[in-house]
Design a protein around this motif. Structure first.
Motif, PDB file in Angstrom:
ATOM      1  N   GLY A 222      76.254  19.589  15.492  1.00  0.00           N
ATOM      2  CA  GLY A 222      75.388  19.712  14.317  1.00  0.00           C
ATOM      3  C   GLY A 222      76.172  19.859  13.030  1.00  0.00           C
ATOM      4  O   GLY A 222      75.738  19.395  11.968  1.00  0.00           O
ATOM      5  N   ALA A 223      77.350  20.498  13.096  1.00  0.00           N
ATOM      6  CA  ALA A 223      78.189  20.635  11.905  1.00  0.00           C
ATOM      7  C   ALA A 223      78.740  19.289  11.462  1.00  0.00           C
ATOM      8  O   ALA A 223      78.854  19.007  10.264  1.00  0.00           O
ATOM      9  CB  ALA A 223      79.330  21.607  12.178  1.00  0.00           C
ATOM     10  N   VAL A 224      79.095  18.428  12.430  1.00  0.00           N
ATOM     11  CA  VAL A 224      79.603  17.096  12.085  1.00  0.00           C
ATOM     12  C   VAL A 224      78.481  16.247  11.497  1.00  0.00           C
ATOM     13  O   VAL A 224      78.686  15.509  10.524  1.00  0.00           O
ATOM     14  CB  VAL A 224      80.208  16.409  13.331  1.00  0.00           C
ATOM     15  CG1 VAL A 224      80.955  15.144  12.910  1.00  0.00           C
ATOM     16  CG2 VAL A 224      81.145  17.344  14.071  1.00  0.00           C
ATOM     17  N   ILE A 225      77.287  16.376  12.045  1.00  0.00           N
ATOM     18  CA  ILE A 225      76.124  15.699  11.468  1.00  0.00           C
ATOM     19  C   ILE A 225      75.946  16.146  10.016  1.00  0.00           C
ATOM     20  O   ILE A 225      75.697  15.336   9.123  1.00  0.00           O
ATOM     21  CB  ILE A 225      74.862  15.999  12.304  1.00  0.00           C
ATOM     22  CG1 ILE A 225      74.972  15.347  13.681  1.00  0.00           C
ATOM     23  CG2 ILE A 225      73.603  15.527  11.584  1.00  0.00           C
ATOM     24  CD1 ILE A 225      73.906  15.789  14.667  1.00  0.00           C
ATOM     25  N   GLY A 226      76.115  17.450   9.779  1.00  0.00           N
ATOM     26  CA  GLY A 226      75.989  17.965   8.420  1.00  0.00           C
ATOM     27  C   GLY A 226      77.034  17.410   7.475  1.00  0.00           C
ATOM     28  O   GLY A 226      76.747  17.132   6.307  1.00  0.00           O
ATOM     29  N   LEU A 227      78.255  17.224   7.940  1.00  0.00           N
ATOM     30  CA  LEU A 227      79.297  16.654   7.084  1.00  0.00           C
ATOM     31  C   LEU A 227      78.976  15.205   6.729  1.00  0.00           C
ATOM     32  O   LEU A 227      79.161  14.786   5.573  1.00  0.00           O
ATOM     33  CB  LEU A 227      80.656  16.755   7.782  1.00  0.00           C
ATOM     34  CG  LEU A 227      81.225  18.166   7.903  1.00  0.00           C
ATOM     35  CD1 LEU A 227      82.441  18.179   8.809  1.00  0.00           C
ATOM     36  CD2 LEU A 227      81.576  18.742   6.526  1.00  0.00           C
ATOM     37  N   HIS A 228      78.480  14.434   7.697  1.00  0.00           N
ATOM     38  CA  HIS A 228      78.037  13.071   7.390  1.00  0.00           C
ATOM     39  C   HIS A 228      76.930  13.099   6.341  1.00  0.00           C
ATOM     40  O   HIS A 228      76.931  12.292   5.396  1.00  0.00           O
ATOM     41  CB  HIS A 228      77.528  12.386   8.661  1.00  0.00           C
ATOM     42  CG  HIS A 228      78.589  11.714   9.457  1.00  0.00           C
ATOM     43  ND1 HIS A 228      78.869  10.368   9.343  1.00  0.00           N
ATOM     44  CD2 HIS A 228      79.445  12.208  10.389  1.00  0.00           C
ATOM     45  CE1 HIS A 228      79.849  10.059  10.168  1.00  0.00           C
ATOM     46  NE2 HIS A 228      80.216  11.152  10.826  1.00  0.00           N
ATOM     47  N   LEU A 229      75.984  14.002   6.505  1.00  0.00           N
ATOM     48  CA  LEU A 229      74.860  14.093   5.571  1.00  0.00           C
ATOM     49  C   LEU A 229      75.343  14.475   4.180  1.00  0.00           C
ATOM     50  O   LEU A 229      74.887  13.912   3.175  1.00  0.00           O
ATOM     51  CB  LEU A 229      73.851  15.120   6.095  1.00  0.00           C
ATOM     52  CG  LEU A 229      72.518  15.202   5.363  1.00  0.00           C
ATOM     53  CD1 LEU A 229      71.694  13.937   5.579  1.00  0.00           C
ATOM     54  CD2 LEU A 229      71.731  16.431   5.843  1.00  0.00           C
ATOM     55  N   ALA A 230      76.284  15.421   4.117  1.00  0.00           N
ATOM     56  CA  ALA A 230      76.795  15.879   2.817  1.00  0.00           C
ATOM     57  C   ALA A 230      77.495  14.760   2.064  1.00  0.00           C
ATOM     58  O   ALA A 230      77.382  14.657   0.832  1.00  0.00           O
ATOM     59  CB  ALA A 230      77.739  17.058   3.026  1.00  0.00           C
ATOM     60  N   VAL A 231      78.221  13.902   2.795  1.00  0.00           N
ATOM     61  CA  VAL A 231      78.920  12.789   2.153  1.00  0.00           C
ATOM     62  C   VAL A 231      77.947  11.690   1.742  1.00  0.00           C
ATOM     63  O   VAL A 231      78.023  11.151   0.631  1.00  0.00           O
ATOM     64  CB  VAL A 231      80.005  12.233   3.097  1.00  0.00           C
ATOM     65  CG1 VAL A 231      80.557  10.906   2.582  1.00  0.00           C
ATOM     66  CG2 VAL A 231      81.146  13.238   3.251  1.00  0.00           C
ATOM     67  N   ALA A 232      77.011  11.350   2.622  1.00  0.00           N
ATOM     68  CA  ALA A 232      76.104  10.234   2.351  1.00  0.00           C
ATOM     69  C   ALA A 232      74.965  10.596   1.407  1.00  0.00           C
ATOM     70  O   ALA A 232      74.516   9.751   0.615  1.00  0.00           O
ATOM     71  CB  ALA A 232      75.523   9.713   3.669  1.00  0.00           C
ATOM     72  N   HIS A 233      74.497  11.840   1.467  1.00  0.00           N
ATOM     73  CA  HIS A 233      73.336  12.265   0.672  1.00  0.00           C
ATOM     74  C   HIS A 233      73.585  13.668   0.116  1.00  0.00           C
ATOM     75  O   HIS A 233      72.906  14.629   0.499  1.00  0.00           O
ATOM     76  CB  HIS A 233      72.064  12.258   1.529  1.00  0.00           C
ATOM     77  CG  HIS A 233      71.769  10.944   2.176  1.00  0.00           C
ATOM     78  ND1 HIS A 233      71.212   9.882   1.483  1.00  0.00           N
ATOM     79  CD2 HIS A 233      71.965  10.516   3.452  1.00  0.00           C
ATOM     80  CE1 HIS A 233      71.070   8.858   2.307  1.00  0.00           C
ATOM     81  NE2 HIS A 233      71.519   9.201   3.495  1.00  0.00           N
TER      82      HIS A 233
ATOM     83  N   HIS B  67      72.567  10.039  13.812  1.00  0.00           N
ATOM     84  CA  HIS B  67      71.990  11.388  13.863  1.00  0.00           C
ATOM     85  C   HIS B  67      71.828  11.950  12.446  1.00  0.00           C
ATOM     86  O   HIS B  67      70.817  12.599  12.128  1.00  0.00           O
ATOM     87  CB  HIS B  67      72.886  12.320  14.676  1.00  0.00           C
ATOM     88  CG  HIS B  67      72.815  12.126  16.159  1.00  0.00           C
ATOM     89  ND1 HIS B  67      71.628  12.021  16.852  1.00  0.00           N
ATOM     90  CD2 HIS B  67      73.805  12.050  17.103  1.00  0.00           C
ATOM     91  CE1 HIS B  67      71.873  11.891  18.155  1.00  0.00           C
ATOM     92  NE2 HIS B  67      73.186  11.898  18.321  1.00  0.00           N
ATOM     93  N   ALA B  68      72.820  11.713  11.598  1.00  0.00           N
ATOM     94  CA  ALA B  68      72.749  12.210  10.219  1.00  0.00           C
ATOM     95  C   ALA B  68      71.641  11.509   9.438  1.00  0.00           C
ATOM     96  O   ALA B  68      70.940  12.135   8.631  1.00  0.00           O
ATOM     97  CB  ALA B  68      74.092  12.027   9.525  1.00  0.00           C
ATOM     98  N   ASP B  69      71.471  10.216   9.659  1.00  0.00           N
ATOM     99  CA  ASP B  69      70.384   9.496   8.997  1.00  0.00           C
ATOM    100  C   ASP B  69      69.027  10.034   9.444  1.00  0.00           C
ATOM    101  O   ASP B  69      68.092  10.117   8.628  1.00  0.00           O
ATOM    102  CB  ASP B  69      70.490   8.001   9.289  1.00  0.00           C
ATOM    103  CG  ASP B  69      69.446   7.196   8.524  1.00  0.00           C
ATOM    104  OD1 ASP B  69      69.518   7.169   7.277  1.00  0.00           O
ATOM    105  OD2 ASP B  69      68.536   6.617   9.162  1.00  0.00           O
TER     106      ASP B  69
END
Length: 276
Positions: free
Chosen positions: A100-111, A76-78
């Motif tokens: 959606g907040a967890v998706i955002g945390l994945h996004l913040a770490v990866a990108h 989802h984050a990708d």
């Protein structure tokens, strides 16, 4: 500006909407919510933001290449990474609600370069919790999946509300909200959410050290809770642990877990205040 579109991503086609003008703000919805879940909130924000919303893969108009397929939180984050890359060259503010907040945390770490600020409203992230709490809440999520399969939608709503600290019978709301009836499409979204995304949350993990390191060079993380959410429930506890991890104050938003839909005017005002 107002436009809709579709974006091909690995394994799916994403539907998105872009509305308003000004700095870009992406909203990643909670639960079974699609691009229109927060229409009342979006209406408050489009005067000074370009608001991007989308259907998560598997929901509404974001169709999986393989029917019945699954998606992880990282996937989802990708999807969000690819969507932002297609729509803007500038880092954006992100509001992530619940999943959606967890998706955002994945996004913040990866990108980390994609976001300026992530408002993480009550992230459903068991990995943020101490072991005993994590195990208890994982069991709750699995039990809700079992309730859905045995007893159907109505019984599942009651269990989800209990776990997230929502009292559907005594819920304060702002006046003149857009109705959100349980349409067949929303029921299908809820089925995908419970069957797929609950499992994705249970199986999910992020390196705590990587999340903590965001305070030293990543996007600003704003851990948030609803004012009406009981302090002992799963989602509030996750937000508390996130705040401690990134060294940030816990910000209260109007309403409870779904304050973005129950209090869109006050929620928009708070969102502006914490992201300016």
């Amino acid at each position: 500006m107002e436009r809709t579109g579709h974006l091909r991503v690995p394994g799916a086609t994403l539907y998105y909407e872009v509305r308003g003008s000004g700095p870009a703000l992406l909203i990643s919805q909670s639960g079974e919510g699609d691009a229109n879940r927060s229409d009342d909130l979006v209406a408050q924000l489009v005067t000074d933001h370009t608001v991007i919303t989308y259907d998560r893969r598997g929901l509404s108009r974001s169709v999986l290449d393989t029917p019945g397929g699954k998606a992880s939180v990282a996937q989802h984050a990708d999807d969000v990474h690819r969507l932002l890359a297609a729509l803007t060259d500038e880092p954006v503010t992100m509001l992530g609600c619940s999943l959606g907040a967890v998706i955002g945390l994945h996004l913040a770490v990866a990108h980390p370069g994609l976001l300026t600020t992530l408002v993480a409203h009550e992230p459903v992230a068991p990995w943020l919790l101490p072991d005993d709490e994590r195990a208890r809440h994982v069991r709750e999520l699995v039990e809700i999946q079992d309730v859905y399969e045995r007893e159907g939608l109505a019984a599942t709503f009651a269990q989800v509300a209990r776990v997230l600290g929502i009292d559907p019978h005594h819920q304060d709301t702002e006046p003149d909200l857009t109705a959100q009836p349980m349409t067949p499409r929303r029921a299908e979204n809820f089925a995908f959410f419970v069957r797929n995304d609950f499992t994705a949350v249970v199986d999910d993990a992020l390196d705590l050290a990587a999340v903590a390191a965001l305070k030293d060079g990543g996007p600003r993380i704003v851990p948030a809770v609803g004012r009406a959410t009981p302090h002992a429930v799963f989602d509030h506890r996750c937000a508390e642990e996130l705040a401690a991890l990134v060294g940030a104050d816990l910000v209260e938003f109007p309403g409870g877990h779904n304050g973005n839909t129950t209090h869109p005017r006050a929620y928009a005002a708070t969102l502006r205040a914490v992201t300016r």
